[in-house]
Design a protein around this motif. Structure first.
Motif, PDB file in Angstrom:
ATOM      1  N   SER A   1       0.848  -1.199   0.000  1.00 29.41           N
ATOM      2  CA  SER A   1       0.000   0.000   0.000  1.00 29.41           C
ATOM      3  C   SER A   1       0.877   1.241   0.000  1.00 29.41           C
ATOM      4  O   SER A   1       2.007   1.216   0.495  1.00 29.41           O
ATOM      5  CB  SER A   1      -0.881   0.032   1.248  1.00 29.41           C
ATOM      6  OG  SER A   1      -1.714  -1.074   1.300  1.00 29.41           O
ATOM      7  N   GLU A   2       0.335   2.301  -0.545  1.00 28.13           N
ATOM      8  CA  GLU A   2       1.054   3.583  -0.507  1.00 28.13           C
ATOM      9  C   GLU A   2       0.779   4.272   0.821  1.00 28.13           C
ATOM     10  O   GLU A   2      -0.362   4.277   1.278  1.00 28.13           O
ATOM     11  CB  GLU A   2       0.555   4.481  -1.640  1.00 28.13           C
ATOM     12  CG  GLU A   2       0.923   3.979  -3.012  1.00 28.13           C
ATOM     13  CD  GLU A   2       0.403   4.882  -4.119  1.00 28.13           C
ATOM     14  OE1 GLU A   2      -0.580   5.627  -3.882  1.00 28.13           O
ATOM     15  OE2 GLU A   2       0.987   4.850  -5.209  1.00 28.13           O
ATOM     16  N   PRO A   3       1.790   4.885   1.439  1.00 30.97           N
ATOM     17  CA  PRO A   3       1.539   5.647   2.670  1.00 30.97           C
ATOM     18  C   PRO A   3       1.030   7.050   2.333  1.00 30.97           C
ATOM     19  O   PRO A   3       1.058   7.462   1.171  1.00 30.97           O
ATOM     20  CB  PRO A   3       2.925   5.729   3.301  1.00 30.97           C
ATOM     21  CG  PRO A   3       3.866   5.694   2.149  1.00 30.97           C
ATOM     22  CD  PRO A   3       3.198   4.913   1.042  1.00 30.97           C
ATOM     23  N   SER A   4       0.577   7.751   3.345  1.00 28.52           N
ATOM     24  CA  SER A   4       0.209   9.153   3.151  1.00 28.52           C
ATOM     25  C   SER A   4       0.462   9.933   4.440  1.00 28.52           C
ATOM     26  O   SER A   4       0.436   9.361   5.528  1.00 28.52           O
ATOM     27  CB  SER A   4      -1.265   9.276   2.747  1.00 28.52           C
ATOM     28  OG  SER A   4      -1.566  10.625   2.471  1.00 28.52           O
ATOM     29  N   LEU A   5       0.734  11.201   4.284  1.00 29.92           N
ATOM     30  CA  LEU A   5       0.808  12.116   5.419  1.00 29.92           C
ATOM     31  C   LEU A   5      -0.236  13.185   5.168  1.00 29.92           C
ATOM     32  O   LEU A   5      -0.305  13.739   4.060  1.00 29.92           O
ATOM     33  CB  LEU A   5       2.212  12.725   5.521  1.00 29.92           C
ATOM     34  CG  LEU A   5       3.304  11.717   5.884  1.00 29.92           C
ATOM     35  CD1 LEU A   5       4.692  12.307   5.678  1.00 29.92           C
ATOM     36  CD2 LEU A   5       3.142  11.232   7.319  1.00 29.92           C
ATOM     37  N   SER A   6      -1.050  13.440   6.160  1.00 23.65           N
ATOM     38  CA  SER A   6      -2.215  14.293   5.952  1.00 23.65           C
ATOM     39  C   SER A   6      -2.285  15.341   7.063  1.00 23.65           C
ATOM     40  O   SER A   6      -2.206  14.993   8.243  1.00 23.65           O
ATOM     41  CB  SER A   6      -3.447  13.377   5.984  1.00 23.65           C
ATOM     42  OG  SER A   6      -4.569  14.033   5.534  1.00 23.65           O
ATOM     43  N   LEU A   7      -2.408  16.579   6.660  1.00 23.85           N
ATOM     44  CA  LEU A   7      -2.426  17.671   7.641  1.00 23.85           C
ATOM     45  C   LEU A   7      -3.749  18.430   7.528  1.00 23.85           C
ATOM     46  O   LEU A   7      -4.120  18.888   6.447  1.00 23.85           O
ATOM     47  CB  LEU A   7      -1.267  18.627   7.340  1.00 23.85           C
ATOM     48  CG  LEU A   7      -0.949  19.660   8.396  1.00 23.85           C
ATOM     49  CD1 LEU A   7      -0.371  19.001   9.653  1.00 23.85           C
ATOM     50  CD2 LEU A   7       0.048  20.690   7.855  1.00 23.85           C
ATOM     51  N   CYS A   8      -4.467  18.530   8.664  1.00 24.79           N
ATOM     52  CA  CYS A   8      -5.672  19.375   8.706  1.00 24.79           C
ATOM     53  C   CYS A   8      -5.203  20.757   9.158  1.00 24.79           C
ATOM     54  O   CYS A   8      -4.496  20.867  10.166  1.00 24.79           O
ATOM     55  CB  CYS A   8      -6.678  18.855   9.724  1.00 24.79           C
ATOM     56  SG  CYS A   8      -7.102  17.124   9.557  1.00 24.79           S
ATOM     57  N   ALA A   9      -5.603  21.798   8.433  1.00 26.65           N
ATOM     58  CA  ALA A   9      -5.139  23.154   8.772  1.00 26.65           C
ATOM     59  C   ALA A   9      -6.324  24.110   8.834  1.00 26.65           C
ATOM     60  O   ALA A   9      -7.086  24.230   7.863  1.00 26.65           O
ATOM     61  CB  ALA A   9      -4.116  23.619   7.732  1.00 26.65           C
TER      62      ALA A   9
ATOM     63  N   VAL B   1     -11.857  29.085   7.312  1.00 24.58           N
ATOM     64  CA  VAL B   1     -11.304  28.364   6.158  1.00 24.58           C
ATOM     65  C   VAL B   1     -10.453  27.208   6.680  1.00 24.58           C
ATOM     66  O   VAL B   1      -9.640  27.372   7.593  1.00 24.58           O
ATOM     67  CB  VAL B   1     -10.463  29.318   5.281  1.00 24.58           C
ATOM     68  CG1 VAL B   1      -9.637  28.540   4.247  1.00 24.58           C
ATOM     69  CG2 VAL B   1     -11.381  30.316   4.575  1.00 24.58           C
ATOM     70  N   GLY B   2     -10.664  26.039   6.098  1.00 23.33           N
ATOM     71  CA  GLY B   2      -9.882  24.862   6.509  1.00 23.33           C
ATOM     72  C   GLY B   2      -9.445  24.067   5.289  1.00 23.33           C
ATOM     73  O   GLY B   2     -10.211  23.927   4.331  1.00 23.33           O
ATOM     74  N   LEU B   3      -8.214  23.597   5.330  1.00 19.20           N
ATOM     75  CA  LEU B   3      -7.694  22.763   4.235  1.00 19.20           C
ATOM     76  C   LEU B   3      -7.261  21.410   4.781  1.00 19.20           C
ATOM     77  O   LEU B   3      -6.824  21.316   5.927  1.00 19.20           O
ATOM     78  CB  LEU B   3      -6.455  23.403   3.588  1.00 19.20           C
ATOM     79  CG  LEU B   3      -6.569  24.767   2.928  1.00 19.20           C
ATOM     80  CD1 LEU B   3      -5.213  25.125   2.293  1.00 19.20           C
ATOM     81  CD2 LEU B   3      -7.661  24.786   1.870  1.00 19.20           C
ATOM     82  N   VAL B   4      -7.344  20.399   3.921  1.00 17.68           N
ATOM     83  CA  VAL B   4      -6.597  19.161   4.163  1.00 17.68           C
ATOM     84  C   VAL B   4      -5.467  19.146   3.153  1.00 17.68           C
ATOM     85  O   VAL B   4      -5.685  19.365   1.952  1.00 17.68           O
ATOM     86  CB  VAL B   4      -7.491  17.919   4.043  1.00 17.68           C
ATOM     87  CG1 VAL B   4      -6.662  16.678   3.765  1.00 17.68           C
ATOM     88  CG2 VAL B   4      -8.262  17.704   5.348  1.00 17.68           C
TER      89      VAL B   4
END
Ligand SMILES: Cc1cc2nc3c(=O)[nH]c(=O)nc-3n(C[C@H](O)[C@H](O)[C@H](O)COP(=O)(O)OP(=O)(O)OC[C@H]3O[C@@H](n4cnc5c(N)ncnc54)[C@H](O)[C@@H]3O)c2cc1C
Length: 341
Positions: free
Chosen positions: A190-198, A236-239
């Motif tokens: 599987s591919e990994p991911s790094l995810s940031l909620c801002a 405002v929020g981004l992933v």
């Protein structure tokens, strides 16, 4: 020996709850175990300053009519066609999402609404980490942290393939058919991911896009406008999600959130690098490697009695949430069928 349940499902992600639902619909007893505090797995929503952020899969998409009907039934508050305003020509997390004929949805209260609704009415035990399997007796068992054995006639593993491998690797005298499945799963990653909620300060203008896939970034794969999915978003929020190869190199680097924010600022403008609050999530196994998907779930009869089934996003064509849902339903129906049950 009497099993407490006909079927025990390990994993309350979309595949596990879809499987359990189909078993229950067939009139069989089923229990689901998950190590996490809630259901949903990678179909995950985190609340940051009170607003939902989809920090695993960002939106639902698919084309199977039953799957689309299940989404519509479970998620009455949704935005059909999201993302509409797409910027950039980089490779999306799941390129199939933008094929002709594919339908897409944002879920207003967060994507985790989908597995939560599928799970309603099911017997689910959270905070239950399965450490090993015991397949030597007349009934297979999941062995929990702390030593408790939970037995059932049929044991289902509804996990990421690497998590299935960990359990199979820890099982002594693995029956030959499961060794063969093990070899198949070992052949993929599987591919990994790094995810940031801002979350951004008051006064930050709303982005004029729903999703941005930058074509010129080695670090950044996706910027998602989370506030664009919410009713009356308070800010405002981004992933912000990393490219898989970049994530693989940085999984154990504590400075990845700062590096990803710097890249978001380069791509989208300075404002994107200056959130007022963040939440970082590391996904060791995010998306399946599509080159090694299997066509359907697996069901193996055990020599000593009972059976082991395996479903999940690797076990139906296309991968992702749709494949997880389809493979779980198919396995659940099979387990409820008179000739198996
Ligand atoms: C960042 C990111 C982006 C994505 N983008 C997309 C996309 O664009 N489109 C798409 O379709 N899909 C996407 N996906 C993939 C999608 O989320 C998954 O394919 C799908 O949710 C997998 O469901 P599952 O039920 O197979 O597995 P999971 O959701 O992983 O469920 C497995 C469950 O098992 C539990 N578990 C694990 N080990 C144990 C144990 N030992 N004992 C007990 N419980 C255990 C876990 O807590 C989890 O709840 C993305 C995923 C991520 C993380």
């Amino acid at each position: 020996m009497v099993a407490a349940h006909d079927v025990l499902v390990v994993g309350a992600g979309v595949s596990g709850v879809s499987c359990a639902r189909a078993v229950a619909a067939g009139g069989r007893g089923v229990q689901v175990l998950d190590r996490a505090r809630g259901v949903g797995g990678r179909c995950a929503t985190h609340r940051l300053l009170g607003m939902p952020f989809d920090h695993g899969v960002s939106f639902l998409h698919g084309r199977d009519p039953d799957y689309l009907a299940a989404i519509r039934a479970a998620c009455p508050r949704r935005i059909e066609g999201w993302p509409r305003r797409v910027r950039g020509t980089g490779r999306p997390c799941q390129p199939e999402a933008f094929r002709a004929g594919e339908e897409r949805f944002a879920v207003v209260d967060g994507v985790t609404t989908f597995p939560r609704q599928l799970a309603s009415g099911l017997q689910i035990r959270t905070g239950a980490r399965v450490e090993a399997l015991d397949l030597s007796g007349p009934l297979p068992a999941a062995l929990l942290e702390g030593g408790e054995a939970v037995r059932a006639r049929h044991l289902v593993l509804a996990l990421a393939p690497e998590q299935v491998l960990r359990l199979l690797d820890g099982t002594p005298d693995l029956p030959r058919p499961l060794s063969a499945i093990r070899a198949l799963l070992e052949n993929s990653a599987s591919e990994p991911s790094l995810s940031l909620c801002a979350a951004y300060p008051e006064g930050t203008p709303a982005p004029e896009w729903d999703a941005w896939y930058p074509e010129d970034s080695r670090a950044l794969q996706y910027l998602g406008n989370e506030s664009g999915k919410r009713e009356d978003a308070p800010f405002v929020g981004l992933v912000i999600q990393a490219q898989p190869a970049w994530a693989r190199r940085r999984l154990d680097d504590p400075d990845w959130p700062a590096a990803l924010l710097a890249e978001a600022a380069r791509v989208a403008g300075d404002w994107a690098g200056r959130p007022s609050s963040t939440h970082a999530h590391r996904w060791e196994f995010a998306r399946s490697d599509l080159a090694s998907e299997l066509a359907g779930p697996v069901l193996v009869r055990l020599p000593a009695g009972g059976s082991v089934g395996i479903c999940g996003d690797r076990f139906a064509p296309g991968g992702g949430v749709e494949a997880a849902w389809i493979s779980g339903r198919e396995l659940g129906r099979r387990l409820a069928a008179p000739e198996v049950a």
